[in-house]
Write an enzyme that holds these catalytic residues in place. Sequence first.
Site, short mmCIF file in Angstrom:
data_model
loop_
_atom_site.label_atom_id
_atom_site.label_comp_id
_atom_site.label_asym_id
_atom_site.label_seq_id
_atom_site.Cartn_x
_atom_site.Cartn_y
_atom_site.Cartn_z
N LYS A 5 -22.73 13.04 -37.84
CA LYS A 5 -23.47 12.36 -36.78
C LYS A 5 -24.96 12.69 -36.90
CE LYS A 5 -23.64 12.17 -31.69
NZ LYS A 5 -25.01 12.70 -31.48
N SER A 41 -17.55 17.95 -27.04
CA SER A 41 -18.72 18.68 -27.52
C SER A 41 -18.43 20.17 -27.69
CB SER A 41 -19.86 18.52 -26.51
OG SER A 41 -20.95 19.39 -26.82
N THR A 48 -22.64 17.47 -36.21
CA THR A 48 -23.96 17.01 -35.78
C THR A 48 -24.99 17.55 -36.77
OG1 THR A 48 -23.37 16.83 -33.46
CG2 THR A 48 -25.70 17.11 -33.96
N HIS A 72 -29.61 11.10 -31.83
CA HIS A 72 -29.31 12.07 -30.79
C HIS A 72 -29.78 11.56 -29.42
CE1 HIS A 72 -27.68 16.25 -30.87
NE2 HIS A 72 -28.10 16.24 -29.61
N TYR A 99 -21.37 21.92 -33.72
CA TYR A 99 -22.67 22.48 -34.06
C TYR A 99 -22.39 23.69 -34.95
CZ TYR A 99 -25.23 19.91 -30.42
OH TYR A 99 -25.82 18.94 -29.65
#
Length: 396
Positions: A220, A105, A157, A244, A131
């Site tokens: 995603k 992440s 994402t 999510h 992100y």
Amino acid sequence: MVPDAAALQRRARQLLPAEVYDYYAGGSGRERTLRANVKAWRQVWLAPRVLRDVSATDTAVRLLGAAFATPVAVAPTAFHRMAHPDGELATAAGAAGAGALYVLSTRSTRRIEDVGAVVAAGGGTWWYQVYVMRDRELTAGLVRRAAAAGAAALVLTADTPVVGHKRRSEQARVTVGDEDFLVNLGPLADLGGTTQAADVTFADIGWLTEIGGGLPVVVKGVLRPDDALACAAHGAAAVIVSNHGGRQLDGAIPTAWALPAVAAAARAGPVPAGPVPAGPVPAGPVPAGPVPAGPEGFGVYVDGGIRTGHDVLTALVLGARAVFLGRPVLWALACGGADGVRELLTGLTAELAHLMALAGAASVPEVPAAAAPDPGSPAAGQPDHRLTISPDGGRR
């Protein structure tokens, strides 16, 4: 031994501070989607094949050119040091030990380079979740570091233009220390630039490919066939069907219901061939044509509510090539560190191999593609996504 995700969760709840548990476990709004994600996998009935040679079953898969021992992968989740002192280093080691894909992440509490080194030492493969933040230079720097550290793909994402409100974690007010939050971001005078950007578009798929030195991009957060096709048209290598984990729009469709239509669209197209200009997707129908992709074709993966080997088998039946686990991995990490993560993944893989034999599939590509939703479930009102297998193994 078959892993018991519910038992792991109960034990983790006892071990973790209440506010940390609520941060991990909670969903947005009234948590309707959070609950529905788990329930929806149980609403699918399977039609196993018989008289197939399943004296040996093989769970191996290839994803974006890399080989894995299992289609069970680790989804990107944030702040692992809240669950275990070794944080993402332990999670990555556990995944590599199980022969599973690990996705790191953006909100990691361990340095990107250190995680990459752990995965490499274990002979594994990892992807980096992105992100797109308000400070795009900050985002670009992280992507370049991930590429240099050995990430094999980028996972954009797409479903967080703003962050969904979560009553449990907002009431608990979990605090992430600067040491953990800034470990990859560096000293910052203004943390506002680390917030997710609300202006991310399909054009950013190409942007990430460019700054990542050509790494494939997986998107995603896709729940709709038209969005999946638009991602492919803009150069994505794959999509992850995801809501999510029920942490964004409460009331979003469970991923088990969304998966069949997205998978069917990816198989059939239509997607324009050749390069696609950056910018918004044009209105109206997309011209027919092949789906641009690598040797395995355009990938469709899924996460959300997967807790058992049976859920994994169901996802494969419904068209996923791989499944991603989020919360169960966090519970395993909290309870047992790297060994706990490895045992969870190897246990689910062993359960999957057993169920594949019962279903008449000797390998993952042979998993029967015949499934019908529970007639009493809302999924029964969706288009009929049932598939049958002809005697020679082809779809019809």
